[in-house]
Design a protein around this motif. Structure first.
Motif, PDB file in Angstrom:
ATOM      1  N   ALA A 208       0.835  -1.205   0.000  1.00 23.12           N
ATOM      2  CA  ALA A 208       0.000   0.000   0.000  1.00 23.12           C
ATOM      3  C   ALA A 208       0.869   1.254   0.000  1.00 23.12           C
ATOM      4  O   ALA A 208       0.570   2.243  -0.694  1.00 23.12           O
ATOM      5  CB  ALA A 208      -0.925  -0.011   1.220  1.00 23.12           C
TER       6      ALA A 208
ATOM      7  N   ASP B  12       2.334   1.746  -3.495  1.00 28.87           N
ATOM      8  CA  ASP B  12       1.378   2.401  -4.398  1.00 28.87           C
ATOM      9  C   ASP B  12       1.367   3.913  -4.182  1.00 28.87           C
ATOM     10  O   ASP B  12       1.268   4.690  -5.143  1.00 28.87           O
ATOM     11  CB  ASP B  12      -0.031   1.840  -4.171  1.00 28.87           C
ATOM     12  CG  ASP B  12      -0.217   0.453  -4.776  1.00 28.87           C
ATOM     13  OD1 ASP B  12       0.681   0.003  -5.513  1.00 28.87           O
ATOM     14  OD2 ASP B  12      -1.253  -0.179  -4.500  1.00 28.87           O
TER      15      ASP B  12
ATOM     16  N   SER C 261      -6.312  -1.002   9.303  1.00 27.51           N
ATOM     17  CA  SER C 261      -6.381  -1.716   8.029  1.00 27.51           C
ATOM     18  C   SER C 261      -5.017  -1.739   7.365  1.00 27.51           C
ATOM     19  O   SER C 261      -4.096  -1.023   7.771  1.00 27.51           O
ATOM     20  CB  SER C 261      -7.388  -1.028   7.103  1.00 27.51           C
ATOM     21  OG  SER C 261      -6.913   0.270   6.739  1.00 27.51           O
TER      22      SER C 261
ATOM     23  N   GLU D 128      -4.429  -0.513   4.497  1.00 28.99           N
ATOM     24  CA  GLU D 128      -4.252   0.818   3.901  1.00 28.99           C
ATOM     25  C   GLU D 128      -3.791   1.838   4.945  1.00 28.99           C
ATOM     26  O   GLU D 128      -2.934   2.686   4.658  1.00 28.99           O
ATOM     27  CB  GLU D 128      -5.555   1.293   3.256  1.00 28.99           C
ATOM     28  CG  GLU D 128      -5.952   0.526   2.002  1.00 28.99           C
ATOM     29  CD  GLU D 128      -6.430  -0.890   2.279  1.00 28.99           C
ATOM     30  OE1 GLU D 128      -6.874  -1.162   3.432  1.00 28.99           O
ATOM     31  OE2 GLU D 128      -6.342  -1.731   1.370  1.00 28.99           O
ATOM     32  N   GLN D 129      -4.349   1.764   6.145  1.00 28.92           N
ATOM     33  CA  GLN D 129      -3.935   2.693   7.203  1.00 28.92           C
ATOM     34  C   GLN D 129      -2.485   2.461   7.600  1.00 28.92           C
ATOM     35  O   GLN D 129      -1.722   3.412   7.797  1.00 28.92           O
ATOM     36  CB  GLN D 129      -4.856   2.532   8.418  1.00 28.92           C
ATOM     37  CG  GLN D 129      -6.251   3.075   8.199  1.00 28.92           C
ATOM     38  CD  GLN D 129      -7.210   2.685   9.313  1.00 28.92           C
ATOM     39  OE1 GLN D 129      -7.097   1.606   9.903  1.00 28.92           O
ATOM     40  NE2 GLN D 129      -8.159   3.564   9.608  1.00 28.92           N
TER      41      GLN D 129
ATOM     42  N   GLN E 102      -0.255   3.856   4.910  1.00 29.46           N
ATOM     43  CA  GLN E 102      -0.096   5.310   5.010  1.00 29.46           C
ATOM     44  C   GLN E 102       0.921   5.663   6.077  1.00 29.46           C
ATOM     45  O   GLN E 102       1.737   6.578   5.896  1.00 29.46           O
ATOM     46  CB  GLN E 102      -1.444   5.949   5.335  1.00 29.46           C
ATOM     47  CG  GLN E 102      -1.404   7.471   5.431  1.00 29.46           C
ATOM     48  CD  GLN E 102      -1.112   8.142   4.109  1.00 29.46           C
ATOM     49  OE1 GLN E 102      -1.825   7.928   3.120  1.00 29.46           O
ATOM     50  NE2 GLN E 102      -0.048   8.957   4.065  1.00 29.46           N
TER      51      GLN E 102
END
Length: 507
Positions: free
Chosen positions: A289, A292, A465, A467-468, A471
């Motif tokens: 993630a 990306d 998650s 994604e979290q 980040q």
């Protein structure tokens, strides 16, 4: 909130992953309880799997049942092995637009006179041959910081991150073809690396890897200072000359200043080592993630470790921007098949004993988890070991699976930062590029907190998650690129881990 004791990664999977050690009788699926003790991170069957039938994890084949497997049984090396199966390369089938963010992220980087951006500012001492390794170390030791006492000979040069000797075990007794060319490509990449302000290369004088040949082949004239021990007059005189060069370079190197630059100047090496059954569930997808995000901000990520992509390459060829790029990857897999056969080895010798103890069974399973580090963007190029990375986006570089050798190739190609996931607890650095360590699980993170930068075990515990967490990793990448030290840098890791890939016979 009650969290399931197991993780199911895909609806088609016939196995689930234990979040923690599970005793017999634990409910893992509707009507399915464990019949064995399932170690943390290991697999348990949730349906019958006949002999020769594929074992499915991630929705993909990770092996084949070698004996009948009943629901609730532990699935591992005792009942799951390798096998051949057809792969649909479907070149370019999954290529999709990857729009960049309108407002790219930034970091505080060091802009070099040629326009490139550094994340660190080192003076480097390279060696053409192992015979000059000790002399190079003697020079660097004069300027070495002590991470335990705080003694710092570079205290008057706060903008210089250090003086590092990168030594190796080869440079002579080798054939003058691909093995020599590969070594020179690696050394050339380090000599040009943006995180070095100044570089000196030390040789003995009679080695196969002559400094003159290295400089001519890699077009290094004017980029570095060169010395041969035999020509200078021996150890003491060479050390004195090397120390004098560094002292002369320090004042100039210290003049750098950090400035705000776009995240497109990042080239991030993706690494994993000491993997476990959680690597493909937490840290690797979270790094994917973050990858990306790097690409969407205009930067570059480098996936490597070809033997640890084996068996999953058909998923990358689908993301290749052209058939030519995809075929380069397939050709690498064929080369590795031939290479391991010639050397009397097999691809499934990887995973390592530690990987298997952590829950990984076959190289197919390890590869599927490892490639998650590269996220979901298009594959724009496939490169040989230590080749310069010139395209932005997701690129693949051919390297062995052994972490120091793989990372050395990536940094030689231009990576100015490394992200390294680990489940068992690898300690690692890769000067001159800072290395961020990502733990797959909380128990190991807590046990080795002084070495780990990010705990991705929060994903397993339902606290955030993928994604979290991605980040959070991306935010740390920007801070690290801006100069914030990593845990491995606090222990001065990164010099001893320099390990060029050695091909061919030692003569």
């Amino acid at each position: 909130m009650t969290i399931s004791p197991v993780i199911r990664l895909h609806p088609d999977d016939g196995v689930v992953i234990a979040r923690a050690s599970l005793p017999p009788g634990t409910l893992v699926a509707a009507g399915v309880t464990t019949v064995d003790r399932i170690p943390s991170g290991h697999k348990v069957a949730i349906k019958p799997i006949a002999v020769g039938e594929p074992v499915i994890r991630y929705g993909q084949i990770i092996g084949f049942a070698t004996i009948p497997i009943a629901p609730g049984q532990h699935v591992h090396v005792q009942n799951c092995g390798m096998g051949d199966f057809a792969k649909d390369y479907a070149y370019c089938a999954d290529v999709k637009p990857t729009p960049n963010f309108d407002l790219p992220a930034t970091f505080e980087g060091i802009r070099r006179p040629d326009g490139r951006v550094a994340t660190r500012n080192y003076i480097g001492i390279l060696t053409s041959v192992n015979c000059s390794a000790h002399v190079a170390s003697l020079v660097a030791d004069v300027f070495k910081k002590n991470p335990f006492t705080g003694d710092n000979p570079l205290a008057d040069f706060p903008n210089v991150d250090g003086v590092v000797a990168l030594t190796h075990k080869t440079g002579c007794g080798m054939t003058q073809n691909e093995p020599l060319a590969l070594l020179r490509r690696t050394l050339g990449g380090y000599a040009r690396h943006v995180n070095f302000s100044h570089v000196i290369v030390l040789g003995l004088g009679c080695e196969v890897n002559q400094i003159g040949g290295l400089m001519e082949e890699q077009k290094l004239a004017g980029r570095l200072r060169a010395m041969d021990i035999q020509e200078v007059g021996g150890t003491r005189k060479t050390v004195e000359a090397g120390v004098a060069f560094v002292r002369e370079a320090l004042t100039d190197a210290n003049k750098v200043k950090r400035e705000t630059v776009p995240a497109s100047e990042l080239t991030v090496a993706l690494q994993c080592g000491g993997s476990d059954g959680y690597s493909g569930v937490s840290a690797n997808p979270a790094l994917g993630a973050a990858s990306d995000l790097v690409v969407r901000h205009g930067g570059t990520v480098i996936l490597s470790e070809t033997p640890e992509t084996y068996g999953a390459e058909h998923l990358l060829t689908r993301r290749a921007v052209s058939r030519e790029v995809g075929e380069k990857l397939v050709d690498l897999m064929r080369w590795w098949d031939e290479y391991t056969t010639r050397e009397g080895a097999e691809m499934n010798a990887n995973p390592s004993p530690g990987n298997k103890a952590g829950g990984l069974t076959t190289i197919l399973e390890k590869s599927l988890g490892a490639m998650a580090k590269a996220g979901t963007t298009n594959l724009v190029e496939v490169l040989r070991y230590a080749e310069p990375v010139t395209k932005r986006g997701f690129v693949f570089m051919d390297t062995p699976g052994y972490d120091p050798v793989a990372a050395t190739g990536q940094v030689a190609g231009g990576a100015n930062l490394v992200c390294f996931t680990t489940g068992r607890g690898s300690v690692f650095g890769c000067k001159p590029a800072p290395s961020i360590k990502l733990a797959t699980n909380t128990p190991m993170y807590k046990r080795m907190e002084e070495d780990m930068d990010v705990n991705c075990g929060t994903i397993l515990e339902g606290e955030e998650s993928v994604e979290q967490c991605g980040q959070r990793i991306f935010d740390l990448i920007l801070k690290t690129a801006s100069g914030q030290p990593t845990k491995s840098e606090s222990f001065d890791f990164g010099g001893a881990e320099f390990a060029p890939w050695v091909l061919g016979a030692t003569m």
